[in-house]
Design an enzyme around this catalytic site. Sequence first.
Site, PDB file in Angstrom:
ATOM      1  N   SER A   1      46.998  32.054  48.935  1.00  0.00           N
ATOM      2  CA  SER A   1      48.287  31.849  49.604  1.00  0.00           C
ATOM      3  C   SER A   1      48.237  30.617  50.500  1.00  0.00           C
ATOM      4  O   SER A   1      49.164  29.810  50.532  1.00  0.00           O
ATOM      5  CB  SER A   1      48.628  33.036  50.508  1.00  0.00           C
ATOM      6  OG  SER A   1      48.580  34.212  49.786  1.00  0.00           O
TER       7      SER A   1
ATOM      8  N   GLY B   1      53.835  33.259  40.988  1.00  0.00           N
ATOM      9  CA  GLY B   1      55.085  33.658  41.619  1.00  0.00           C
ATOM     10  C   GLY B   1      55.250  32.985  42.972  1.00  0.00           C
ATOM     11  O   GLY B   1      56.345  32.553  43.348  1.00  0.00           O
TER      12      GLY B   1
ATOM     13  N   SER C   1      21.601  24.062  18.787  1.00  0.00           N
ATOM     14  CA  SER C   1      21.933  23.477  20.089  1.00  0.00           C
ATOM     15  C   SER C   1      23.303  23.893  20.578  1.00  0.00           C
ATOM     16  O   SER C   1      23.446  24.374  21.705  1.00  0.00           O
ATOM     17  CB  SER C   1      21.906  21.952  20.011  1.00  0.00           C
ATOM     18  OG  SER C   1      20.628  21.542  19.651  1.00  0.00           O
TER      19      SER C   1
ATOM     20  N   GLN D   1      56.804  36.045  50.255  1.00  0.00           N
ATOM     21  CA  GLN D   1      57.262  34.935  49.415  1.00  0.00           C
ATOM     22  C   GLN D   1      58.718  34.605  49.694  1.00  0.00           C
ATOM     23  O   GLN D   1      59.095  33.436  49.798  1.00  0.00           O
ATOM     24  CB  GLN D   1      57.077  35.274  47.936  1.00  0.00           C
ATOM     25  CG  GLN D   1      55.614  35.289  47.527  1.00  0.00           C
ATOM     26  CD  GLN D   1      55.430  35.725  46.090  1.00  0.00           C
ATOM     27  OE1 GLN D   1      56.392  36.039  45.395  1.00  0.00           O
ATOM     28  NE2 GLN D   1      54.189  35.745  45.649  1.00  0.00           N
TER      29      GLN D   1
ATOM     30  N   ARG E   1      43.938  40.539  38.908  1.00  0.00           N
ATOM     31  CA  ARG E   1      43.462  41.606  39.795  1.00  0.00           C
ATOM     32  C   ARG E   1      43.129  42.885  39.021  1.00  0.00           C
ATOM     33  O   ARG E   1      42.256  43.652  39.420  1.00  0.00           O
ATOM     34  CB  ARG E   1      44.465  41.879  40.899  1.00  0.00           C
ATOM     35  CG  ARG E   1      44.714  40.633  41.747  1.00  0.00           C
ATOM     36  CD  ARG E   1      45.116  40.925  43.160  1.00  0.00           C
ATOM     37  NE  ARG E   1      45.694  39.732  43.763  1.00  0.00           N
ATOM     38  CZ  ARG E   1      44.987  38.748  44.310  1.00  0.00           C
ATOM     39  NH1 ARG E   1      43.670  38.806  44.349  1.00  0.00           N
ATOM     40  NH2 ARG E   1      45.594  37.699  44.817  1.00  0.00           N
TER      41      ARG E   1
ATOM     42  N   ASP F   1      48.318  43.369  47.259  1.00  0.00           N
ATOM     43  CA  ASP F   1      47.381  42.792  46.289  1.00  0.00           C
ATOM     44  C   ASP F   1      46.130  43.647  46.118  1.00  0.00           C
ATOM     45  O   ASP F   1      45.367  43.454  45.182  1.00  0.00           O
ATOM     46  CB  ASP F   1      46.942  41.393  46.744  1.00  0.00           C
ATOM     47  CG  ASP F   1      48.030  40.370  46.463  1.00  0.00           C
ATOM     48  OD1 ASP F   1      48.943  40.670  45.665  1.00  0.00           O
ATOM     49  OD2 ASP F   1      47.968  39.270  47.051  1.00  0.00           O
TER      50      ASP F   1
ATOM     51  N   THR G   1      16.044  22.240  11.657  1.00  0.00           N
ATOM     52  CA  THR G   1      16.921  21.149  12.071  1.00  0.00           C
ATOM     53  C   THR G   1      18.353  21.349  11.573  1.00  0.00           C
ATOM     54  O   THR G   1      18.553  21.744  10.428  1.00  0.00           O
ATOM     55  CB  THR G   1      16.352  19.839  11.472  1.00  0.00           C
ATOM     56  OG1 THR G   1      15.060  19.658  12.022  1.00  0.00           O
ATOM     57  CG2 THR G   1      17.227  18.650  11.815  1.00  0.00           C
TER      58      THR G   1
ATOM     59  N   ARG H   1      51.771  46.582  37.263  1.00  0.00           N
ATOM     60  CA  ARG H   1      50.444  47.019  37.700  1.00  0.00           C
ATOM     61  C   ARG H   1      50.298  48.530  37.726  1.00  0.00           C
ATOM     62  O   ARG H   1      49.189  49.043  37.594  1.00  0.00           O
ATOM     63  CB  ARG H   1      50.113  46.425  39.078  1.00  0.00           C
ATOM     64  CG  ARG H   1      49.654  44.988  38.961  1.00  0.00           C
ATOM     65  CD  ARG H   1      49.102  44.425  40.255  1.00  0.00           C
ATOM     66  NE  ARG H   1      48.657  43.060  40.015  1.00  0.00           N
ATOM     67  CZ  ARG H   1      48.568  42.131  40.966  1.00  0.00           C
ATOM     68  NH1 ARG H   1      48.879  42.419  42.216  1.00  0.00           N
ATOM     69  NH2 ARG H   1      48.145  40.930  40.656  1.00  0.00           N
TER      70      ARG H   1
ATOM     71  N   LYS I   1      54.744  42.650  39.370  1.00  0.00           N
ATOM     72  CA  LYS I   1      53.682  41.693  39.708  1.00  0.00           C
ATOM     73  C   LYS I   1      53.257  40.949  38.432  1.00  0.00           C
ATOM     74  O   LYS I   1      53.978  40.968  37.445  1.00  0.00           O
ATOM     75  CB  LYS I   1      52.505  42.450  40.334  1.00  0.00           C
ATOM     76  CG  LYS I   1      52.766  42.815  41.791  1.00  0.00           C
ATOM     77  CD  LYS I   1      52.590  41.592  42.647  1.00  0.00           C
ATOM     78  CE  LYS I   1      52.885  41.862  44.101  1.00  0.00           C
ATOM     79  NZ  LYS I   1      52.778  40.617  44.885  1.00  0.00           N
TER      80      LYS I   1
HETATM   81  O1   DC Z   1      15.447  20.655  17.762  1.00  0.00           O
HETATM   82  P1   DC Z   1      15.101  19.173  17.491  1.00  0.00           P
HETATM   83  O2   DC Z   1      15.524  18.726  16.133  1.00  0.00           O
HETATM   84  O3   DC Z   1      15.592  18.301  18.588  1.00  0.00           O
HETATM   85  O4   DC Z   1      13.489  19.135  17.527  1.00  0.00           O
HETATM   86  C1   DC Z   1      12.776  17.968  17.277  1.00  0.00           C
HETATM   87  C2   DC Z   1      11.399  18.286  16.772  1.00  0.00           C
HETATM   88  O5   DC Z   1      10.592  18.833  17.790  1.00  0.00           O
HETATM   89  C3   DC Z   1      11.331  19.266  15.625  1.00  0.00           C
HETATM   90  O6   DC Z   1      11.423  18.656  14.376  1.00  0.00           O
HETATM   91  C4   DC Z   1      10.024  19.933  15.799  1.00  0.00           C
HETATM   92  C5   DC Z   1       9.724  19.797  17.259  1.00  0.00           C
HETATM   93  N1   DC Z   1       9.869  21.044  17.986  1.00  0.00           N
HETATM   94  C6   DC Z   1       8.843  21.949  17.926  1.00  0.00           C
HETATM   95  O7   DC Z   1       7.873  21.715  17.240  1.00  0.00           O
HETATM   96  N2   DC Z   1       8.906  23.095  18.653  1.00  0.00           N
HETATM   97  C7   DC Z   1       9.970  23.360  19.388  1.00  0.00           C
HETATM   98  N3   DC Z   1      10.016  24.488  20.105  1.00  0.00           N
HETATM   99  C8   DC Z   1      11.068  22.476  19.433  1.00  0.00           C
HETATM  100  C9   DC Z   1      10.987  21.306  18.709  1.00  0.00           C
END
Ligand code: DC
Length: 695
Positions: free
Chosen positions: A27, A98, A483, A173, A393, A320, A478, A351, A347
Amino acid sequence: MAHSHSYLIVEPCPLIKGEISVPGDKSISHRAVMLASLARGKSKIRHFLPSADCLCTLRAFEAMGVRVEKEGKTTLIIEGKGGQLDPPFEAIDCGNSGTMMRLMAGILSAQPFYSKLIGDRSLSRRPMNRIIEPLRLMGARIRAEGKENTPPLFIEPSTLKGIDYRLPIPSAQVKSCILFAGLFAPGITRIIEPVPSRDHTERLFEQFGVRTLREENGSIVLHGGMKLEATEVDVPGDFSSAAFWIGAAAALPNSELRVRSVGLNPTRTGLLKILLRMGAHIEESVESHTRGEPIGSLWIRGNKLKGTVIQGDEIVGVIDELPILAVIGALAEGITEIRNAQELRVKESDRIKAIVTNLRAFGVEVEELVDGMRIQGRESVQPARVESFGDHRIAMAFSILALKANKASRIEDVDCIATSYPGFEQDLYALTQSFSKEWMDEPKKIKGFTQALTKAERAEEVKKKEILYPVITIDGPTASGKSTVAQKVAEALGFTYFNTGALYRSVTWRILSLGYDIHDEEKVVEACRKLKLRCIVQKTDRFSRAKILIDEREPDEKTDLRSAEVNAAVSIIASYPRVREWLLPFQRELAHEAPLVVEGRDIGSVVFPESPYKFFLDAQLEEREKRRERQGERDNVEQRDKLDQSRSSAPLCCPVDAVKLDTTKLTIDKVVEKILDILWKKGLPVAGLKTAAKT
Ligand code: DC
């Protein structure tokens, strides 16, 4: 419309313990931005709440020519326009708020331009008649374009005049809307309240140099035409956000909690009175009155509470807090009754319906009344899967109730929490973690670091800390999607993301740049031992990650770590057993710092073999080659697979106890969702778990 798939898994936890300070008051944050924008000169607002709602207000004024500078996330410097705003180019979006729509209507009614206020679906269902009526009496030309006097609001320029107005319902309000319009209305504006409502507006007006008077009969008087002067505002912690922790600590026996720097304005702390009546142990200390609002600390000790009746004049001061009060009632002895709270039906959600539906899902006996509910308290509840109804809430209140179930519960659609309390999940996690985590009951000794080639003192230090945080391991070849998936899982859980590939890449990059021949194993091993390597937990806005420093430098992800040279050399260096052994403690040590999501090749098999949360991602070779190509990288996927799988030390393999997922045909979000689901089913004792997955 995009469907949100966010949810929160809450693990049982018998009590909460710790200290907390909550984000800035919603508020006050709205109002401070409004007043600073209308004042003359530069104002500074500290501890502003950067929630979705309040950011809408900020954006609106920026669109009307107000200049805003940000220092960090919560300090704003606002250069006011002295009451004369610029016409906005488009409709002003009030999001879910609101407060914003009703107060803006007061401000815009006095501006010499046309404007339109719009809101999201929930806001578009909320009644606006309550402000349209008094504004029209003041001479405003305002109309609601929705069916039942609901938004959008359309405002035409007009000349205002002061009025005497008796509020038909107590509402801060509506009062504030009239006061904002009254600033620009010649003559006197007088408001008679049936029951005093929150007085943040009056207090802030005074900070900006405009005094309102309170007459003996309680009515509020404002002289129009006074000028607002820039000032500094310290926004207190939001009592209504703290209320969830206060309620949890009070109702869960043996809890101990200190809430720091929270706003203790008596028009907001009605909850404390009710809790005391229910038998709670609460101490309050006001520590400062700086700039208008009392701020202080609360100490709460938990015990079994008794049911109570909440009704009449008391309702406005806890409006609230009724969702969390209903939850507290469900855990108290006997019956708790809420009456005269029909306001709850309009609300952010209905609610009353939302609370009743969710209490029943948790196995609580409750009777729905037109203006409230009657709740039969109980010892514990059953786990449930409930909706937030898009209402922050409701989502937070039921996260607290879920602590009392014997198994994990799931709260759906929790994105809305960010409208008032960004960071709630993390706080829930912090306040419950030491009690709900199984690894605290059975501290696990670190294995494996002694044989590592690390400095003796550091090994000693590691040994001293014997608690290991949970580690989720994600291995795979790979371009199997590790990731992105690992990052998203980490983000969803609030864990730290650790890319061990980057560790091997950093070492490779450094060895190459020092000019070593990577095929000379002896020299490489010797050189590695001389490197200064550090892995540290780095918290960023959205999530936290392991940062790798090599000889005090963080190599650049793109240009250094993913260069064609490093791509070609890394698997060779990673195949040297002594290099792997040397890197082992750096990886394991990080599990002393934070809960981790670690991705690599041997994380589940060698680095954290004791982890119960192991995953192995795979995808068909062609698909993985395509992915690498799309990333614009020069890399030989097949060759790298071979090297990683065939090396003697810690070859890439799927640990027997890992969950294997083929990602060839799955989207990233699907994989993340699967992993989070499995973690939940495995009973990962995490209180705050939220997917980032959206479809
Ligand atoms: O995940 P990456 O592709 O960035 O990894 C690169 C290299 O690092 C991968 O080909 C093997 C090595 N690596 C490894 O041997 N053990 C790990 N825990 C991570 C990566």
